[in-house]
Design a protein around this motif. Structure first.
Motif, PDB file in Angstrom:
ATOM      1  N   LYS A 154       0.807  -1.218   0.000  1.00  0.00           N
ATOM      2  CA  LYS A 154       0.000   0.000   0.000  1.00  0.00           C
ATOM      3  C   LYS A 154       0.842   1.272   0.000  1.00  0.00           C
ATOM      4  O   LYS A 154       0.344   2.351   0.332  1.00  0.00           O
ATOM      5  CB  LYS A 154      -0.980   0.018   1.176  1.00  0.00           C
ATOM      6  CG  LYS A 154      -1.849  -1.233   1.285  1.00  0.00           C
ATOM      7  CD  LYS A 154      -2.718  -1.210   2.519  1.00  0.00           C
ATOM      8  CE  LYS A 154      -3.486  -2.504   2.680  1.00  0.00           C
ATOM      9  NZ  LYS A 154      -2.615  -3.683   2.790  1.00  0.00           N
ATOM     10  N   HIS A 168      -2.802   4.156  -0.253  1.00  0.00           N
ATOM     11  CA  HIS A 168      -4.190   3.676  -0.203  1.00  0.00           C
ATOM     12  C   HIS A 168      -4.359   2.702   0.958  1.00  0.00           C
ATOM     13  O   HIS A 168      -3.383   2.261   1.580  1.00  0.00           O
ATOM     14  CB  HIS A 168      -4.578   2.988  -1.516  1.00  0.00           C
ATOM     15  CG  HIS A 168      -4.689   3.922  -2.684  1.00  0.00           C
ATOM     16  ND1 HIS A 168      -5.845   4.563  -3.032  1.00  0.00           N
ATOM     17  CD2 HIS A 168      -3.748   4.317  -3.589  1.00  0.00           C
ATOM     18  CE1 HIS A 168      -5.634   5.309  -4.110  1.00  0.00           C
ATOM     19  NE2 HIS A 168      -4.363   5.175  -4.459  1.00  0.00           N
ATOM     20  N   ASP A 169      -5.633   2.386   1.198  1.00  0.00           N
ATOM     21  CA  ASP A 169      -5.956   1.446   2.260  1.00  0.00           C
ATOM     22  C   ASP A 169      -6.033   0.012   1.756  1.00  0.00           C
ATOM     23  O   ASP A 169      -6.076  -0.923   2.556  1.00  0.00           O
ATOM     24  CB  ASP A 169      -7.301   1.821   2.903  1.00  0.00           C
ATOM     25  CG  ASP A 169      -7.250   3.180   3.588  1.00  0.00           C
ATOM     26  OD1 ASP A 169      -6.154   3.560   4.055  1.00  0.00           O
ATOM     27  OD2 ASP A 169      -8.290   3.858   3.632  1.00  0.00           O
ATOM     28  N   LYS A 170      -6.089  -0.170   0.435  1.00  0.00           N
ATOM     29  CA  LYS A 170      -6.132  -1.508  -0.152  1.00  0.00           C
ATOM     30  C   LYS A 170      -5.081  -1.593  -1.252  1.00  0.00           C
ATOM     31  O   LYS A 170      -4.337  -0.649  -1.490  1.00  0.00           O
ATOM     32  CB  LYS A 170      -7.531  -1.812  -0.705  1.00  0.00           C
ATOM     33  CG  LYS A 170      -8.586  -1.959   0.382  1.00  0.00           C
ATOM     34  CD  LYS A 170      -9.926  -2.389  -0.211  1.00  0.00           C
ATOM     35  CE  LYS A 170     -10.977  -2.585   0.875  1.00  0.00           C
ATOM     36  NZ  LYS A 170     -12.284  -3.027   0.309  1.00  0.00           N
ATOM     37  N   SER A 185      -6.729   2.170  -6.900  1.00  0.00           N
ATOM     38  CA  SER A 185      -6.680   1.099  -5.901  1.00  0.00           C
ATOM     39  C   SER A 185      -8.000   0.355  -5.834  1.00  0.00           C
ATOM     40  O   SER A 185      -9.016   0.772  -6.406  1.00  0.00           O
ATOM     41  CB  SER A 185      -6.340   1.698  -4.532  1.00  0.00           C
ATOM     42  OG  SER A 185      -6.488   0.750  -3.503  1.00  0.00           O
ATOM     43  N   GLN A 186      -7.952  -0.747  -5.116  1.00  0.00           N
ATOM     44  CA  GLN A 186      -9.149  -1.519  -4.854  1.00  0.00           C
ATOM     45  C   GLN A 186     -10.082  -0.827  -3.862  1.00  0.00           C
ATOM     46  O   GLN A 186     -11.196  -1.300  -3.649  1.00  0.00           O
ATOM     47  CB  GLN A 186      -8.773  -2.892  -4.314  1.00  0.00           C
ATOM     48  CG  GLN A 186      -8.202  -3.852  -5.349  1.00  0.00           C
ATOM     49  CD  GLN A 186      -9.188  -4.210  -6.426  1.00  0.00           C
ATOM     50  OE1 GLN A 186      -9.031  -3.794  -7.574  1.00  0.00           O
ATOM     51  NE2 GLN A 186     -10.224  -4.955  -6.086  1.00  0.00           N
ATOM     52  N   ASP A 187      -9.648   0.287  -3.271  1.00  0.00           N
ATOM     53  CA  ASP A 187     -10.523   1.029  -2.362  1.00  0.00           C
ATOM     54  C   ASP A 187     -11.462   1.971  -3.100  1.00  0.00           C
ATOM     55  O   ASP A 187     -12.059   2.865  -2.496  1.00  0.00           O
ATOM     56  CB  ASP A 187      -9.694   1.808  -1.334  1.00  0.00           C
ATOM     57  CG  ASP A 187      -8.764   2.824  -1.991  1.00  0.00           C
ATOM     58  OD1 ASP A 187      -8.855   3.023  -3.216  1.00  0.00           O
ATOM     59  OD2 ASP A 187      -7.946   3.417  -1.269  1.00  0.00           O
ATOM     60  N   LYS A 188     -11.595   1.807  -4.446  1.00  0.00           N
ATOM     61  CA  LYS A 188     -12.545   2.519  -5.306  1.00  0.00           C
ATOM     62  C   LYS A 188     -12.171   3.973  -5.546  1.00  0.00           C
ATOM     63  O   LYS A 188     -13.001   4.752  -6.027  1.00  0.00           O
ATOM     64  CB  LYS A 188     -13.970   2.453  -4.732  1.00  0.00           C
ATOM     65  CG  LYS A 188     -14.432   1.061  -4.343  1.00  0.00           C
ATOM     66  CD  LYS A 188     -15.783   1.105  -3.662  1.00  0.00           C
ATOM     67  CE  LYS A 188     -16.146  -0.260  -3.104  1.00  0.00           C
ATOM     68  NZ  LYS A 188     -17.445  -0.221  -2.375  1.00  0.00           N
ATOM     69  N   THR A 189     -10.959   4.382  -5.221  1.00  0.00           N
ATOM     70  CA  THR A 189     -10.557   5.772  -5.394  1.00  0.00           C
ATOM     71  C   THR A 189      -9.328   5.877  -6.283  1.00  0.00           C
ATOM     72  O   THR A 189      -8.547   4.925  -6.418  1.00  0.00           O
ATOM     73  CB  THR A 189     -10.247   6.435  -4.049  1.00  0.00           C
ATOM     74  OG1 THR A 189      -9.119   5.784  -3.449  1.00  0.00           O
ATOM     75  CG2 THR A 189     -11.443   6.372  -3.115  1.00  0.00           C
ATOM     76  N   LYS A 235     -13.451  10.348  -6.405  1.00  0.00           N
ATOM     77  CA  LYS A 235     -14.386   9.364  -5.851  1.00  0.00           C
ATOM     78  C   LYS A 235     -15.633   9.316  -6.720  1.00  0.00           C
ATOM     79  O   LYS A 235     -16.125  10.361  -7.152  1.00  0.00           O
ATOM     80  CB  LYS A 235     -14.762   9.718  -4.409  1.00  0.00           C
ATOM     81  CG  LYS A 235     -13.597   9.697  -3.429  1.00  0.00           C
ATOM     82  CD  LYS A 235     -14.069  10.030  -2.027  1.00  0.00           C
ATOM     83  CE  LYS A 235     -12.919   9.996  -1.031  1.00  0.00           C
ATOM     84  NZ  LYS A 235     -13.357  10.314   0.351  1.00  0.00           N
ATOM     85  N   ARG A 281     -16.613   0.195  -7.575  1.00  0.00           N
ATOM     86  CA  ARG A 281     -15.713  -0.942  -7.351  1.00  0.00           C
ATOM     87  C   ARG A 281     -14.281  -0.505  -7.594  1.00  0.00           C
ATOM     88  O   ARG A 281     -14.008   0.653  -7.890  1.00  0.00           O
ATOM     89  CB  ARG A 281     -16.092  -2.124  -8.265  1.00  0.00           C
ATOM     90  CG  ARG A 281     -17.410  -2.785  -7.876  1.00  0.00           C
ATOM     91  CD  ARG A 281     -17.584  -4.122  -8.546  1.00  0.00           C
ATOM     92  NE  ARG A 281     -18.809  -4.770  -8.140  1.00  0.00           N
ATOM     93  CZ  ARG A 281     -19.201  -5.976  -8.540  1.00  0.00           C
ATOM     94  NH1 ARG A 281     -18.424  -6.672  -9.371  1.00  0.00           N
ATOM     95  NH2 ARG A 281     -20.336  -6.506  -8.122  1.00  0.00           N
ATOM     96  N   GLY A 282     -13.353  -1.464  -7.453  1.00  0.00           N
ATOM     97  CA  GLY A 282     -11.943  -1.140  -7.537  1.00  0.00           C
ATOM     98  C   GLY A 282     -11.530  -0.570  -8.883  1.00  0.00           C
ATOM     99  O   GLY A 282     -12.128  -0.859  -9.923  1.00  0.00           O
TER     100      GLY A 282
END
Length: 1065
Positions: free
Chosen positions: A640, A675-677, A695-699, A715, A719-720
């Motif tokens: 990350k 990112h967080d994911k 990222s997979q955190d949708k952002t 944003k 989905r990712g």
């Protein structure tokens, strides 16, 4: 250029993307004044599909085969041959174009075959195995006759010479190969694993897992010899060593037409040589048995030491016991005792006879399992005197599981037992460690030798033997062409260095980039780009493959220890950055294909990497480059974090590229938690001011490139994020997501300005094209969609792959895609060609419309009909036929005869076209007359057997039948109802047949001429006309009964009770 000497980190001012846009637009305007063309159509140009899944590879011995890619009417008689390779792939045989390195066709499926579906499929179970799957094969020396053995032990004979009538099916020769003859069951109890042809092309041998060998005559299609493992007179010493009952591991014929020596190697280490010319009076006298190997024998080879073609006095054998045995062949005379019961009439008794004796003279340990031996007859031409190789020396090449090709040279010792031949072999040369395939990936599995007949390489040498290469097949399904020519030129490849590589199976393609042309700012033609451009491909392996689009030859970058996940290429085309599961990022010099720098620091797999986009920064060196003013690489990892690595400049990097096995260690310039994911993608803006991560955190997050400070967050996706890309012409960024949408974002306020919906699966990649006016995206269903940003609509769709498309790159009019189906496809923009074709078609239609109108005006119906048929317009054809029929009727001519004259001049394809029109016309009553008249003209002019052989024509005629019957019934009904009018007029006295004999005669004549279209039907003793029963007539035609109850009626009665008054009248 301003040189910065301060040691503190340098702040690079952010520049607006629009500034670089103006500079690039101005530069483009100087080179080419053409405006960006809006793309409307793309077409597939090349496709690299899986072509080899392991097994024996065979190279054609002559110039090749004809019509490898099919043919048309113009090329049907073309005799140009193309050299090819035969390789197993997923239960089929693939014919690989040896020049371009791509799959041309398969035996079972043809040019459009998708064989190889089971390649790499771990779920391929025995219950789904195909009985017709090809498990072994052999190609005759004439490159025409092909023998295959299927899983069901059936032998089939194919002709792959390219003959339009005998080789391939389909009207264009693109179909499956035609089976010339089925030889039937092989006679083996277990599957046939080896098939080998004699050099005469007449005989071939089959070997099975059951240990038995059969020899077949190709001309007659029958077996001539059968050699069983535990035959009489054969020693059981070898069998006592274990093994699979001596299953066959190799078959080899002596390369002499006058000799029928067949060598058989088995799993228990035994070798048996059969002489088919010796009478089978005694099995012990037929074969020579050698038991000197302690492992499976994989290679046997005959050679001649004195240069004579028919004096094969040397024999080599090798196997998985890591040794090469050298044998001397000699003749010995001995007394042959023939049993009385086998003594034939007219022949003498016992007498001396000659038999071949094999004596082992040397055993050389090679410390690897030998999988291939190959005789190099003309190596003295390649070495040019180096290595003390003479014309009379025997030179062989070997390869095994260590992945190193070795070359051995024979030697002699005076006074040795083998004084008349060779005493053994010694190592002459071996493959360099950097060029070798290596043992970690499985080593080599086969060796082949090209010929000057194939014309695969071009040199300035006059000798035909220079045009030869050594082909090495490795365990990863690659086919490498190795150099044999020794040159004094420093830039020339060394001996056994790879010239090019054919990739038999790419595995899943994870990432791919088009390598830019080094002549920056110079646009090349599309055809030239296809021949000169290269693409870097990351597959599901630790290698990076550099493909040439023109020939699909491949260079391999080997340095990572685990799977490579992401790659990126510098805009100047000199460097490539790669990252993978080994937690490192490597920088490669594309000029010499060597690793020049390594970045280590991530704690998890590095899934994304990107290079800076400004070309000038790669040449910046010194402290300015170290402190952040030069080029850089950014990496994103599963941990990350986002890291930036500064590059020291091209002058420093190129020094490491020239030093073997030495790489520069890069240090982290700055790092941040992004990112967080998991981070899927990272990309750099065209002016190097911004970095975007998805990222997979949708952002999607935007970072300053100088210190990785957060600039903004996008944003909106559900989905990712799989991909994001900056536009080089506007202040926007495009993103693709697993929510099946592609979004366009403004870099001014970070708002979504467009959402493109249409994908039925996750959108995996997105690219800008047409000067930033369009988008190209791909999804998990294998579709590529072209979007118009202005209209927010999809303008074109390509069904490109059978699985997920993980890789997509677009440059100018060139697009390359790769996916999980292991296919690499090249597309070109055909918008200009489509527009030009449309314009020409419109002009041609206008001219034909005018010509058609003119011909109709002057009643030139023959010319008008031909033009209408060429235009493929059924309405115009109907109009011409109606006019033609009316004109003939007005002149008292037969319209049928006129149509028949036209039908005689029509080809079968034209007749099929007309019948299709007639089927549609016949559905309407007002057009049925012309339709049926045309059909009658066709069936009365063309023979019925000729029409029945046309594909699809019987079905078309069958569709006309039901409507024709309906029209006939309608006409019958009208004809029947006309009698009611006659009856009414007669009753009213308008037709008095008794007043005038002339009138009576006219009425009688009219009644005779009035016939029904369909004959009357007899149902239950009643005559049925036009679907209505006529009561009062019996089936035999007798007069009606005179009883008062027998009344003749036409049509239905209005009431059941007849009026008495009416009857009285």
């Amino acid at each position: 250029m301003v040189m910065i000497t301060e040691s503190e980190p340098v702040e690079v001012e952010e520049m607006e993307i629009i500034d670089d846009q103006e500079e690039e637009a101005a530069a483009t305007a100087n080179d080419d004044n053409d405006k960006p063309t809006i793309s409307k159509s793309w077409s597939e140009q090349f496709s690299h599909a899986p072509s080899f899944s392991g097994g024996k590879v065979t190279l054609c011995k002559t110039k090749g085969t004809r019509h490898l890619y099919g043919y048309n009417e113009k090329t049907k008689d073309d005799n140009t041959s193309v050299p090819f390779l035969l390789a197993p792939c997923g239960g089929d045989l693939t014919l690989i174009d040896a020049i371009h390195g791509i799959k041309a066709r398969t035996i079972r499926e043809g040019c459009n075959g998708n064989s190889g579906g089971a390649v790499g499929d771990d779920d391929y179970q025995d219950d789904s195995m195909d009985a017709d799957e090809i498990i072994s094969y052999a190609l005759a020396p004439n490159d025409c006759d092909l023998i295959t053995a299927t899983r069901s032990n059936v032998l089939k004979h194919y002709d792959i010479s390219g003959s339009p009538s005998h080789s391939y099916g389909g009207g264009d020769g693109r179909g499956a190969a035609k089976v010339r003859k089925v030889l039937g069951r092989s006679g083996h109890d277990l599957p046939v694993t080896f098939i080998e042809f004699h050099c005469s092309g007449i005989f071939f041998a089959t070997g099975s897992v059951d240990g038995n060998v059969k020899v077949w005559d190709l001309r007659g299609g029958y077996a001539t010899h059968s050699f069983r493992f535990h035959a009489a007179g054969f020693s059981n010493t070898a069998a006592s060593r274990g093994g699979l009952r001596g299953s066959i591991t190799c078959l080899q014929w002596c390369p002499d037409v006058t000799k029928l020596w067949l060598g058989v190697g088995r799993d228990d280490g035994s070798i048996r040589v059969h002489d088919l010319r010796v009478a089978k009076d005694d099995e012990a006298e037929v074969a020579v048995e050698m038991i000197d190997h302690v492992g499976p024998v994989t290679c046997i080879l005959w050679a001649n030491s004195d240069g004579r073609s028919n004096a094969f006095d040397t024999f080599f054998s090798a196997g998985r016991d890591a040794v090469i045995n050298t044998w001397a062949i000699s003749e010995e005379k001995h007394e042959m005792v023939v049993k009385k019961k086998k003594r034939k009439k007219g022949k003498g008794g016992d007498g001396p006879t000659t038999r071949m004796v094999y004596k082992r003279v040397q055993t050389v340990p090679v410390y690897e399992n030998v999988e291939a031996l190959l005789l190099l007859q003309n190596y003295h031409y390649y070495s040019k005197g180096k290595g003390d190789v003479n014309k009379s020396d025997v030179v062989i090449a070997s390869a095994g599981n260590k992945g190193i090709v070795k070359i051995w040279k024979s030697f002699t010792r005076p006074g040795d037992i083998a004084q008349s031949g060779i005493a053994g072999i010694k190592l002459l040369a071996e493959q360099d460690e950097a060029a070798a395939f290596g043992d970690e990936r499985g080593g080599y599995t086969g060796l082949l030798l090209t010929s000057h007949k194939h014309d695969l390489i071009k040199t300035n040498e006059t000798s035909a033997n220079i045009h030869q290469e050594l082909i090495a097949v490795d365990a990863e399904h690659n086919i490498s062409f190795l150099n044999l020519f020794s040159s004094d030129d420093a830039d020339a490849p060394s001996v056994l260095e790879s010239n090019r590589t054919i990739i038999g199976h790419n595995d899943e393609i994870l990432d791919m980039k088009i390598i830019p042309d080094r002549d920056v700012g110079v646009r090349v033609d599309v055809d030239e780009a296809l021949n000169t451009r290269k693409v870097a491909v990351a597959t599901n392996s630790a290698q990076i493959r550099i493909f040439e689009l023109g020939s699909y030859s491949c260079k391999v970058l080997d340095g990572h220890t685990e799977t490579v996940l992401s790659i990126d290429v510098s805009p100047c085309g000199r460097y490539l950055a790669s990252s993978g599961k080994d937690k490192t990022m490597r920088l490669w010099n594309l000029a010499n294909h060597k690793c020049i720098a390594v970045a280590t620091g991530h704690t998890e797999a590095v899934g994304a990497t990107a290079l800076s986009r400004k070309i000038g920064r790669f040449d910046l060196a010194g402290k300015a480059a170290i402190n952040g003013g030069g080029a850089f690489v950014v990496t994103a990892s599963k941990d990350k974090t986002l890291k930036r690595w500064n590059l020291p400049g091209a002058s420093v990097l190129n020094k490491f590229g020239s030093i073997d096995n030495e790489c520069m260690d890069l240090s982290v310039f700055c790092s941040t938690k992004a990112h967080d994911k998991d981070i899927n993608v990272v990309t750099v803006a065209p002016n190097d001011s911004l970095i975007a991560t998805g990222s997979q955190d949708k952002t999607v997050k935007l970072w300053k490139s100088t210190d990785l400070g957060l600039k903004g967050t996008l944003k909106g996706h559900k989905r990712g994020i799989w991909d994001c890309r900056f536009s080089s012409h506007d202040r926007v960024i495009a993103t693709s997501s697993g929510d099946k949408t592609v979004k366009l974002w403004s870099l001014g306020d970070y708002s979504c300005v467009r959402t493109f919906q249409g994908h039925c699966a996750g959108a995996l990649r997105v690219r800008f094209l047409s000067g930033g006016l369009q988008l190209m995206s791909c999804d998990a269903e294998g579709l590529i969609r072209l979007w118009s940003i202005r209209s927010n609509e999809c303008v074109f769709t390509l069904d490109a792959h059978d699985d997920r498309i993980w890789a997509l790159d677009v440059e100018d009019a060139l697009m390359v895609s790769g996916g999980a189906d292991s296919r690499l496809k090249v597309f070109i923009d055909t918008t200009k060609e489509l527009e030009e074709q449309t314009r020409i078609e419109e002009e041609r239609n206008i001219m034909q419309e005018q010509q058609l109108s003119n011909h109709l005006r002057f009643k030139e119906y023959a010319q008008a009909l031909d033009i209408a048929l060429d235009m493929d317009k059924p309405r115009q054809v109907l109009k011409v036929l109606n006019a033609m029929t009316e004109n003939d009727l007005s002149k008292g001519k037969s319209a049928l005869a006129t149509l028949q004259r036209h039908v005689k001049t029509w080809a079968i394809s034209r007749i099929t076209q007309i019948v299709k029109y007639c089927r549609e016309w016949n559905t309407r009553a007002r057009n049925c007359h012309v339709s049926m008249l045309t059909i009658k003209a066709i069936v009365t002019t063309k023979p019925a057997d000729q029409l029945a052989c046309v594909d699809g024509l019987p079905e078309l005629l069958e569709g006309i039948g039901p409507y024709a019957e309906r029209h006939f019934e309608r006409i019958d009904k009208l004809h029947t109802n006309s009698y009611l009018i006659d009856f009414a007029l007669l009753t009213m006295g308008q037709l008095d047949v008794n007043d005038n004999d002339n009138d009576n005669d006219e009425y009688t004549e009219w009644e005779k001429k009035s016939k029904l279209v369909l004959p009357p039907k007899i149902i239950d003793g009643r005559v049925q006309i036009g679907g209505q029963a006529v009561v009062g007539f019996n089936a035999d035609g007798d007069e009606a009964s005179t009883s008062s109850e027998s009344v003749m009626t036409v049509g239905d009665s209005d009431s059941d009770n007849s009026s008495t008054d009416s009857d009285t009248e």
